[in-house]
Scaffold this motif. Structure first.
Motif, PDB file in Angstrom:
ATOM      1  N   UNK A  64       4.964 -10.143 -26.146  1.00 31.37           N
ATOM      2  CA  UNK A  64       5.459  -9.072 -27.171  1.00 31.37           C
ATOM      3  C   UNK A  64       6.613  -9.563 -27.684  1.00 31.37           C
ATOM      4  N   UNK A  65       7.445 -10.471 -27.200  1.00 26.89           N
ATOM      5  CA  UNK A  65       8.404 -11.010 -27.725  1.00 26.89           C
ATOM      6  C   UNK A  65       8.305 -12.559 -27.865  1.00 26.89           C
ATOM      7  N   UNK A  66       8.360 -12.977 -28.988  1.00 28.58           N
ATOM      8  CA  UNK A  66       7.639 -14.140 -29.629  1.00 28.58           C
ATOM      9  C   UNK A  66       8.834 -15.452 -29.596  1.00 28.58           C
ATOM     10  N   UNK A  67      10.135 -15.032 -29.314  1.00 25.10           N
ATOM     11  CA  UNK A  67      11.245 -16.198 -29.413  1.00 25.10           C
ATOM     12  C   UNK A  67      11.794 -16.201 -28.001  1.00 25.10           C
ATOM     13  N   UNK A  68      12.369 -17.340 -27.815  1.00 25.86           N
ATOM     14  CA  UNK A  68      13.304 -17.712 -26.428  1.00 25.86           C
ATOM     15  C   UNK A  68      14.808 -17.950 -27.075  1.00 25.86           C
ATOM     16  N   UNK A  69      15.393 -16.532 -26.877  1.00 25.87           N
ATOM     17  CA  UNK A  69      16.945 -16.674 -27.244  1.00 25.87           C
ATOM     18  C   UNK A  69      17.628 -16.256 -25.744  1.00 25.87           C
ATOM     19  N   UNK A  70      17.930 -17.264 -25.046  1.00 31.74           N
ATOM     20  CA  UNK A  70      18.640 -17.042 -23.517  1.00 31.74           C
ATOM     21  C   UNK A  70      19.829 -15.963 -23.712  1.00 31.74           C
ATOM     22  N   UNK A  71      20.667 -16.252 -24.857  1.00 31.94           N
ATOM     23  CA  UNK A  71      21.792 -15.328 -24.941  1.00 31.94           C
ATOM     24  C   UNK A  71      21.665 -14.179 -25.887  1.00 31.94           C
ATOM     25  N   UNK A  91       3.071  -9.569 -35.031  1.00 37.14           N
ATOM     26  CA  UNK A  91       1.714  -9.569 -35.963  1.00 37.14           C
ATOM     27  C   UNK A  91       1.140 -10.692 -36.199  1.00 37.14           C
ATOM     28  N   UNK A  92       2.028 -11.854 -36.100  1.00 41.86           N
ATOM     29  CA  UNK A  92       1.537 -13.039 -36.440  1.00 41.86           C
ATOM     30  C   UNK A  92       0.677 -13.766 -35.166  1.00 41.86           C
ATOM     31  N   UNK A  93       0.531 -13.404 -34.090  1.00 46.48           N
ATOM     32  CA  UNK A  93       0.229 -14.246 -33.009  1.00 46.48           C
ATOM     33  C   UNK A  93      -1.447 -13.810 -32.843  1.00 46.48           C
ATOM     34  N   UNK A  94      -2.141 -14.461 -32.382  1.00 46.59           N
ATOM     35  CA  UNK A  94      -3.411 -14.279 -32.112  1.00 46.59           C
ATOM     36  C   UNK A  94      -3.814 -13.111 -31.301  1.00 46.59           C
ATOM     37  N   UNK A  95      -2.885 -12.574 -30.316  1.00 49.38           N
ATOM     38  CA  UNK A  95      -3.009 -11.572 -29.600  1.00 49.38           C
ATOM     39  C   UNK A  95      -3.451 -10.255 -30.231  1.00 49.38           C
ATOM     40  N   UNK A  96      -2.372 -10.033 -31.259  1.00 46.36           N
ATOM     41  CA  UNK A  96      -2.318  -8.901 -32.096  1.00 46.36           C
ATOM     42  C   UNK A  96      -3.607  -8.973 -32.954  1.00 46.36           C
ATOM     43  N   UNK A 165       9.462 -19.604 -20.392  1.00 47.83           N
ATOM     44  CA  UNK A 165       8.938 -19.762 -21.962  1.00 47.83           C
ATOM     45  C   UNK A 165       7.875 -20.683 -22.166  1.00 47.83           C
ATOM     46  N   UNK A 166       7.812 -21.887 -21.402  1.00 43.17           N
ATOM     47  CA  UNK A 166       6.881 -22.743 -21.427  1.00 43.17           C
ATOM     48  C   UNK A 166       5.551 -21.813 -21.457  1.00 43.17           C
ATOM     49  N   UNK A 167       5.412 -20.728 -20.153  1.00 43.91           N
ATOM     50  CA  UNK A 167       4.334 -20.304 -20.169  1.00 43.91           C
ATOM     51  C   UNK A 167       3.963 -19.134 -21.494  1.00 43.91           C
ATOM     52  N   UNK A 168       5.018 -18.628 -21.916  1.00 42.64           N
ATOM     53  CA  UNK A 168       4.739 -17.577 -23.003  1.00 42.64           C
ATOM     54  C   UNK A 168       4.319 -18.480 -24.166  1.00 42.64           C
ATOM     55  N   UNK A 169       4.948 -19.556 -24.393  1.00 43.85           N
ATOM     56  CA  UNK A 169       4.653 -20.340 -25.789  1.00 43.85           C
ATOM     57  C   UNK A 169       3.089 -20.653 -25.862  1.00 43.85           C
ATOM     58  N   UNK A 170       2.382 -20.557 -24.806  1.00 43.81           N
ATOM     59  CA  UNK A 170       0.909 -21.280 -24.521  1.00 43.81           C
ATOM     60  C   UNK A 170       0.203 -20.125 -25.170  1.00 43.81           C
ATOM     61  N   UNK A 171       0.483 -18.841 -25.348  1.00 47.47           N
ATOM     62  CA  UNK A 171      -0.143 -17.839 -25.887  1.00 47.47           C
ATOM     63  C   UNK A 171       0.299 -17.359 -27.333  1.00 47.47           C
ATOM     64  N   UNK A 172       1.140 -17.972 -27.970  1.00 45.61           N
ATOM     65  CA  UNK A 172       1.597 -17.825 -29.568  1.00 45.61           C
ATOM     66  C   UNK A 172       0.766 -18.569 -30.338  1.00 45.61           C
ATOM     67  N   UNK A 173      -0.029 -19.628 -30.089  1.00 43.00           N
ATOM     68  CA  UNK A 173      -0.599 -20.189 -31.311  1.00 43.00           C
ATOM     69  C   UNK A 173      -2.061 -20.647 -30.670  1.00 43.00           C
ATOM     70  N   UNK A 174      -2.832 -21.063 -31.773  1.00 45.69           N
ATOM     71  CA  UNK A 174      -4.237 -21.264 -31.721  1.00 45.69           C
ATOM     72  C   UNK A 174      -5.069 -20.006 -31.404  1.00 45.69           C
ATOM     73  N   UNK A 175      -6.040 -20.118 -30.546  1.00 43.53           N
ATOM     74  CA  UNK A 175      -6.864 -19.009 -30.304  1.00 43.53           C
ATOM     75  C   UNK A 175      -6.629 -18.440 -28.835  1.00 43.53           C
TER      76      UNK A 175
END
Length: 378
Positions: A64-71, A91-96, A165-175
């Motif tokens: 649900x949070x598509x960015x990594x902003x540590x601060x 809404x831009x990612x495949x899950x939605x 973040x490496x884990x989350x980023x795998x679900x933000x692109x492609x299919x």
């Protein structure tokens, strides 16, 4: 001129220098109790983090949070415009687009708060570690040899954030509709490694250094080796369990002891190339988790029988308690499958895995540092 003493004159406590009353020991031991309490707080926070992470996954909130902003990411959306902006990013990612296109803003807020809470808890853990570590360091209260160990925990926590973040980023692109299961397994595995180090250090600090040095002479080498293998075997099963969770394989076959009516699930090698089946085929991944569980249980019986032959009563008790916990975990795992991995059952299964892992570590610790007992001890 100082008065001469007789050769056999008794020296009273008043004439002894203060250093003889343990001043050196007190100076060298540092704030062992304070550091131990701090580590216990970190331990509790990491356990909560694992639970919240499991609930985040079970509620499909992790993307649900598509960015990594540590601060700056510590601040949630503060107004309607901010919420709309976050929703548009989701809404831009495949899950939605494929799975959650039905969602309205209020639905999005629910999953957003789960992921935000998960990340916020990670920040709290980092802050608690930093305050404790640098506070004890500035006060020069860290015992000799412990600075590197305590810093190592914080370093692992930093790596864990990056892996998250490496884990989350795998679900933000492609299919991809979820995070990659092997990245989820890496993330959870490192959480257990951090938990294991914290638990081990807490156990070490629970006894004086001189007691540990004396106990080390009574180390039961063969039992310690078995306990080390038991720890690694349990950790492997936890990693495989994470692969099951990553692709919701626990809900693919809900019959037991069979799978789909047979020993093997249907089409265990249906994906190409073949290696993908071991990570992405729900039937095969669940089958591997089941079989590994059976072998682990059989190995645990052997370890228990050897542990019960220990000459030390506390060690025997530690191995018994660890085996009982593992037996409960096996039974709960079967019920998790049969129930279709209901949320509360699945999260309980995950938390019992934490307890079992730590209790196995405790048994290993007592094999390495047996607790002294009286001659009458049995």
């Amino acid at each position: 001129m100082a008065e001469k003493r007789k050769l056999f004159e008794e020296v009273t406590d008043e004439t002894r220098p203060e250093i003889a009353k343990g001043g050196i020991d007190r100076a060298r031991r540092g704030a062992r109790k304070g550091i131990r309490l701090w580590l216990m707080l970190l331990f509790a926070l990491v356990v909560v983090m694992i639970a919240v992470g499991g609930l985040t996954r079970l509620t499909d909130s992790g993307l649900s949070i598509t960015e990594w902003r540590p601060l700056t990411g510590a601040m949630p959306p503060m107004n309607e415009a901010d919420w709309q902006s976050e929703f548009e990013k989701y809404q831009q990612i495949p899950e939605f687009q494929v799975q959650n296109a039905w969602m309205e803003l209020d639905d999005f807020k629910t999953i957003y708060w789960w992921e935000w809470g998960h990340r916020q808890l990670g920040r709290v853990i980092g802050l608690v570690w930093a305050i404790g570590f640098f506070g004890f360091l500035a006060a020069r209260r860290i015992p000799p040899g412990w600075t590197g160990r305590l810093f190592f925990i914080g370093a692992l926590g930093g790596v864990q954030g990056a892996i998250g973040w490496w884990m989350v980023s795998s679900g933000l692109e492609g299919t991809m509709l979820d995070v990659a299961s092997y990245r989820l397994a890496t993330h959870l595995g490192l959480a257990f490694i951090i938990l294991g180090f914290i638990a081990w250090y807490t156990m070490l600090l629970g006894r004086e250094e001189r007691d540990l040095m004396q106990a080390r002479r009574s180390k039961e080498d063969k039992l310690f080796s078995l306990a080390t293998g038991w720890t690694h075997f349990a950790f492997l099963q936890i990693i495989i369990g994470a692969l099951v969770a990553g692709i919701d394989a626990g809900r693919s076959y809900t019959d037991w002891p069979t799978m789909g009516g047979g020993f093997l699930p249907p089409d265990p090698m249906m994906l190409e190339p073949a290696w993908r089946n071991f990570l992405e085929n729900p039937g095969l991944v669940q089958f591997i988790h089941r079989m590994t569980g059976y072998v682990l249980f059989a190995f645990s019986i052997m370890v228990l029988l050897r542990g019960r032959r220990s000459a030390h009563v506390v060690t025997r008790g530690a191995f018994t308690v660890a085996f009982v916990a593992l037996t409960g975990q096996v039974l709960l795992g079967i019920y998790t499958v049969i129930s279709g991995a209901y949320l509360h059952v699945a999260i309980t299964h995950q938390l019992l895995a934490v307890a079992t892992f730590v209790l196995i570590l405790r048994a290993r610790f007592h094999a390495a540092y047996p607790v002294p007992q009286s001659v009458r001890g049995k």
